[in-house]
Design a protein around this motif. Sequence first.
Motif, PDB file in Angstrom:
ATOM      1  N   LEU A 109       0.692  -1.207   0.242  1.00 41.20           N
ATOM      2  CA  LEU A 109      -0.003   0.250   0.471  1.00 41.20           C
ATOM      3  C   LEU A 109       0.740   1.229  -0.105  1.00 41.20           C
ATOM      4  CD1 LEU A 109      -3.210   0.903   0.080  1.00 41.20           C
ATOM      5  CD2 LEU A 109      -3.096   0.407   2.263  1.00 41.20           C
ATOM      6  N   LEU A 110       1.936   1.074   0.496  1.00 37.84           N
ATOM      7  CA  LEU A 110       2.937   2.402   1.184  1.00 37.84           C
ATOM      8  C   LEU A 110       4.230   2.520  -0.154  1.00 37.84           C
ATOM      9  CD1 LEU A 110       2.560   3.220   5.069  1.00 37.84           C
ATOM     10  CD2 LEU A 110       0.969   3.953   3.449  1.00 37.84           C
ATOM     11  N   LEU A 111       3.624   1.438  -0.481  1.00 32.13           N
ATOM     12  CA  LEU A 111       5.615   1.485  -2.013  1.00 32.13           C
ATOM     13  C   LEU A 111       5.382   1.538  -3.165  1.00 32.13           C
ATOM     14  CD1 LEU A 111       6.239  -2.470  -0.729  1.00 32.13           C
ATOM     15  CD2 LEU A 111       6.984  -0.476   0.053  1.00 32.13           C
ATOM     16  N   SER A 112       6.778   2.064  -3.238  1.00 29.89           N
ATOM     17  CA  SER A 112       6.531   2.953  -5.053  1.00 29.89           C
ATOM     18  C   SER A 112       5.971   2.040  -5.876  1.00 29.89           C
ATOM     19  CB  SER A 112       7.345   3.462  -4.897  1.00 29.89           C
ATOM     20  OG  SER A 112       8.596   3.402  -5.156  1.00 29.89           O
ATOM     21  N   GLU A 113       5.655   2.345  -7.158  1.00 27.28           N
ATOM     22  CA  GLU A 113       5.512   0.951  -8.408  1.00 27.28           C
ATOM     23  C   GLU A 113       6.679   0.579  -8.943  1.00 27.28           C
ATOM     24  OE1 GLU A 113       2.532   0.715  -9.324  1.00 27.28           O
ATOM     25  OE2 GLU A 113       1.783   1.021  -7.400  1.00 27.28           O
ATOM     26  N   GLU A 114       7.929   1.486  -8.750  1.00 27.86           N
ATOM     27  CA  GLU A 114       9.521   0.731  -9.142  1.00 27.86           C
ATOM     28  C   GLU A 114       9.469  -0.586  -8.047  1.00 27.86           C
ATOM     29  OE1 GLU A 114      14.286   2.454  -9.180  1.00 27.86           O
ATOM     30  OE2 GLU A 114      12.034   3.966  -8.671  1.00 27.86           O
ATOM     31  N   ALA A 115       9.574  -0.231  -6.562  1.00 24.78           N
ATOM     32  CA  ALA A 115       9.744  -0.749  -5.790  1.00 24.78           C
ATOM     33  C   ALA A 115       9.389  -1.607  -6.013  1.00 24.78           C
ATOM     34  CB  ALA A 115       9.854  -0.328  -4.517  1.00 24.78           C
ATOM     35  N   ILE A 116       7.800  -2.497  -5.729  1.00 27.93           N
ATOM     36  CA  ILE A 116       6.434  -3.173  -6.028  1.00 27.93           C
ATOM     37  C   ILE A 116       7.155  -3.865  -7.340  1.00 27.93           C
ATOM     38  CG2 ILE A 116       4.337  -3.696  -7.306  1.00 27.93           C
ATOM     39  CD1 ILE A 116       3.151  -1.329  -5.223  1.00 27.93           C
ATOM     40  N   GLN A 117       7.182  -3.368  -8.551  1.00 27.11           N
ATOM     41  CA  GLN A 117       7.737  -3.956  -9.813  1.00 27.11           C
ATOM     42  C   GLN A 117       9.611  -4.918  -9.466  1.00 27.11           C
ATOM     43  OE1 GLN A 117       8.074  -1.987 -13.497  1.00 27.11           O
ATOM     44  NE2 GLN A 117       5.560  -1.096 -13.052  1.00 27.11           N
ATOM     45  N   GLU A 118      10.392  -4.224  -8.976  1.00 24.43           N
ATOM     46  CA  GLU A 118      11.905  -4.425  -8.596  1.00 24.43           C
ATOM     47  C   GLU A 118      11.403  -5.670  -7.593  1.00 24.43           C
ATOM     48  OE1 GLU A 118      15.801  -2.782  -7.764  1.00 24.43           O
ATOM     49  OE2 GLU A 118      14.650  -1.982  -6.834  1.00 24.43           O
ATOM     50  N   LEU A 119      10.819  -5.580  -6.529  1.00 26.13           N
ATOM     51  CA  LEU A 119      10.699  -6.405  -5.444  1.00 26.13           C
ATOM     52  C   LEU A 119      10.024  -7.769  -5.930  1.00 26.13           C
ATOM     53  CD1 LEU A 119       9.705  -4.931  -2.556  1.00 26.13           C
ATOM     54  CD2 LEU A 119      12.203  -5.814  -3.044  1.00 26.13           C
ATOM     55  N   ASP A 120       8.771  -8.012  -7.282  1.00 27.24           N
ATOM     56  CA  ASP A 120       7.962  -8.678  -7.569  1.00 27.24           C
ATOM     57  C   ASP A 120       7.597  -9.859  -5.901  1.00 27.24           C
ATOM     58  OD1 ASP A 120       6.896 -10.533  -9.095  1.00 27.24           O
ATOM     59  OD2 ASP A 120       7.980 -11.253  -9.595  1.00 27.24           O
ATOM     60  N   LEU A 121       6.950  -9.360  -5.254  1.00 30.17           N
ATOM     61  CA  LEU A 121       6.375 -10.102  -3.824  1.00 30.17           C
ATOM     62  C   LEU A 121       5.537 -11.160  -3.923  1.00 30.17           C
ATOM     63  CD1 LEU A 121       6.483  -6.902  -1.364  1.00 30.17           C
ATOM     64  CD2 LEU A 121       8.237  -7.771  -1.821  1.00 30.17           C
ATOM     65  N   GLU A 122       5.067 -11.021  -4.952  1.00 28.76           N
ATOM     66  CA  GLU A 122       4.284 -12.464  -5.331  1.00 28.76           C
ATOM     67  C   GLU A 122       4.418 -13.022  -5.809  1.00 28.76           C
ATOM     68  OE1 GLU A 122       0.657 -11.875  -5.457  1.00 28.76           O
ATOM     69  OE2 GLU A 122      -0.167  -9.334  -5.282  1.00 28.76           O
ATOM     70  N   GLU A 123       5.761 -13.520  -7.017  1.00 28.03           N
ATOM     71  CA  GLU A 123       6.286 -14.142  -7.602  1.00 28.03           C
ATOM     72  C   GLU A 123       7.500 -15.039  -5.691  1.00 28.03           C
ATOM     73  OE1 GLU A 123       7.375 -17.321  -8.939  1.00 28.03           O
ATOM     74  OE2 GLU A 123       5.825 -16.260  -9.979  1.00 28.03           O
ATOM     75  N   TYR A 124       7.740 -13.591  -5.275  1.00 23.08           N
ATOM     76  CA  TYR A 124       9.135 -14.650  -3.944  1.00 23.08           C
ATOM     77  C   TYR A 124       7.978 -15.326  -3.272  1.00 23.08           C
ATOM     78  CZ  TYR A 124      12.656 -14.443  -0.657  1.00 23.08           C
ATOM     79  OH  TYR A 124      13.716 -15.060   0.836  1.00 23.08           O
ATOM     80  N   VAL A 125       7.202 -14.571  -2.533  1.00 21.48           N
ATOM     81  CA  VAL A 125       5.601 -15.092  -1.526  1.00 21.48           C
ATOM     82  C   VAL A 125       5.412 -16.775  -2.067  1.00 21.48           C
ATOM     83  CG1 VAL A 125       3.913 -14.796  -0.368  1.00 21.48           C
ATOM     84  CG2 VAL A 125       5.448 -12.681  -0.182  1.00 21.48           C
ATOM     85  N   ARG A 126       4.618 -16.751  -3.242  1.00 23.13           N
ATOM     86  CA  ARG A 126       4.260 -17.620  -3.953  1.00 23.13           C
ATOM     87  C   ARG A 126       5.610 -18.979  -3.737  1.00 23.13           C
ATOM     88  NH1 ARG A 126      -0.932 -19.627  -4.517  1.00 23.13           N
ATOM     89  NH2 ARG A 126      -0.793 -21.530  -6.360  1.00 23.13           N
ATOM     90  N   GLN A 127       6.367 -18.908  -3.939  1.00 20.89           N
ATOM     91  CA  GLN A 127       7.088 -19.787  -3.566  1.00 20.89           C
ATOM     92  C   GLN A 127       7.712 -20.417  -2.327  1.00 20.89           C
ATOM     93  OE1 GLN A 127       8.219 -20.831  -7.228  1.00 20.89           O
ATOM     94  NE2 GLN A 127       8.224 -22.410  -5.560  1.00 20.89           N
ATOM     95  N   GLN A 128       7.611 -19.288  -1.791  1.00 20.77           N
ATOM     96  CA  GLN A 128       8.045 -20.132  -0.525  1.00 20.77           C
ATOM     97  C   GLN A 128       6.145 -21.223   0.101  1.00 20.77           C
ATOM     98  OE1 GLN A 128      10.771 -19.364   0.313  1.00 20.77           O
ATOM     99  NE2 GLN A 128      11.024 -17.823  -0.886  1.00 20.77           N
TER     100      GLN A 128
END
Length: 595
Positions: free
Chosen positions: A397-416
């Motif tokens: 909610l508070l992250l920049s669009e650049e950070a959201i794209q760079e971190l790709d949290l959906e993929e990382y969390v999904r894999q764990q």
Amino acid sequence: MWTRVLVQMRQAIAHRGRDQTGEYLRRHVGLAHTRLSIRDLAGGVQPMVRCRGQREYGIVYNGEIYNAAELKQDLQSRGCRFETTCDTEVILLGYMEYGMEIARKLNGIYAFAIWDGEKDTLFLCRDRMGVKPLFYAVQGGTLVFGSEPKALFAHPQVQPRADLDSFREIFGLGPARTPGCGVFCGLREVKPGCMVSYTGDQLREDPYWSLEARPHTDTYAQTVEKVSWLLRDAVKRQLVSDVPVCSFLSGGIDSTVVTAIACRELESKGHTLNTFSFDFAHNDDCFQANAFQPSRDRPYVDQVLALYPLHHTYLECDEVTLAGLLKDAVRMRDLPGMTDVDASLLYFCGLVKQHNKVALTGECADEIFGGYPWFYRKELLEADGFPWSSDLSARTLLLSEEAIQELDLEEYVRQQYLDTLAQTPVLPGEQGEARRRREMGYLNLRWFMQTLLDRMDRTSMAWGLEARVPFADHRIVEYVYNVPWEMKYQDGMEKKLLRDACKDLLPPELLYRKKSPYPKTYSPLYEALLTREFRQVLADPQAPVHRFLDRKKAERFLAQPKDYGKPWFGQLMAGPQMIAYILQVNDWMKMYGIS
């Protein structure tokens, strides 16, 4: 030089125990220890060294072995001679007799390192449930280890560094962590139920224990009887100590049954149990009932006190103290954590330590017996992701669009998440709802329970207070994991199995109380303090967390009323805790020089 390094490392975690210190330095190994003396107060000095022929064996150890008496008797029958009455010597002589098979014989909470001078090998070992922490890193052919990351950072070869995966852990999974992940680059944690061996430059990690799926053949009555016996035996074993033991008493069923069993046991020996409960200033006026926290604890604590002869102390924390401890909570945990839950428990544990050195807690019952809503609410049970943190949009909610794209949290969390599902112990052919029940239990044991155990260890040991967890006895975990959900949720009530196993301890109004989690403050003053500090961070161009934030999103968030009833992690971390978490991330980056 190396003696000085050992001293610096143990000084970094001196808070864990200030009773005795020691170092052991040889050609290939150095061990250091700062002790919290619970057993054999005079004779249990560490590092402890014993010899066999010309070879030396040394140990440093944190924790408590609850079946030490039985193991000692067995070792004595094999000719082992003891010089102390402490459990440290039981582990060391047990290793000299059985090798690392000793780990499978232990019942307790422990993290230890053993140096084998015959094999020139160092062994690290952690208890089955991961109650006690143990971190390590390999740098330049050297293995460095300690109970907390700050001990490793006192070594000249280990520096606190972070990469994108570090921030994927923090923003995508935090305050949970992937099992074995230390978040800092190159930092690992010995996984629960595992041992690490290091010889020369060869490192190997192996499990000595793992959860197994087995058919459950006991009737409901037999299951109730078995759980009742296991819980009582666990509590009685965990009362072993050469100093007085107290308990945390929230008024919920978990801490209350632990307190009741301990009280009866101590009363039979002529002792009175000290108990402590926690709450927040102004909750009399500010408390807001919601689906996750339907009622306050104080009235139920009062009922327990009318039933049992306890020496009770009510502890309270105000909003200014709570906000002021957020930074200390980061320093204590070496990472951003459960914000005000960590900070308040840190404060309360400091007050408890003024009275006692050892405390029993009711932690882990919900993960083991299925007490959380995601165990029994269909939409949460079937959510395709970590049930305590299924909506990642709240985290970004508070992250920049650049950070959201760079971190790709959906993929990382999904894999764990998928990796954990693949490891879930199931019976052959188990599918559908039965398998999902297994997965839910395993997810909670391996992730959510670990987060709470980490919180409990760091907040208590920050003051040299040993927190014990009877529900995390591995025998209880092994047995209840295989009990069908219909028995755990008998008559459509969460934790009904546990309640039925404790019928003789509590009246119905306490026994069947609706679950309410650890208390938190609902005071608008706390939120105002957080908002003021967050605005200061937003106004500071040097604040390192700007690397990830979108200022406009943050300003909009601060201007909106905060939702207390829709947590983004667990049951407690909602709107105000999101502000606090970002503040902790910023403090963490500054504290450890993370750019």
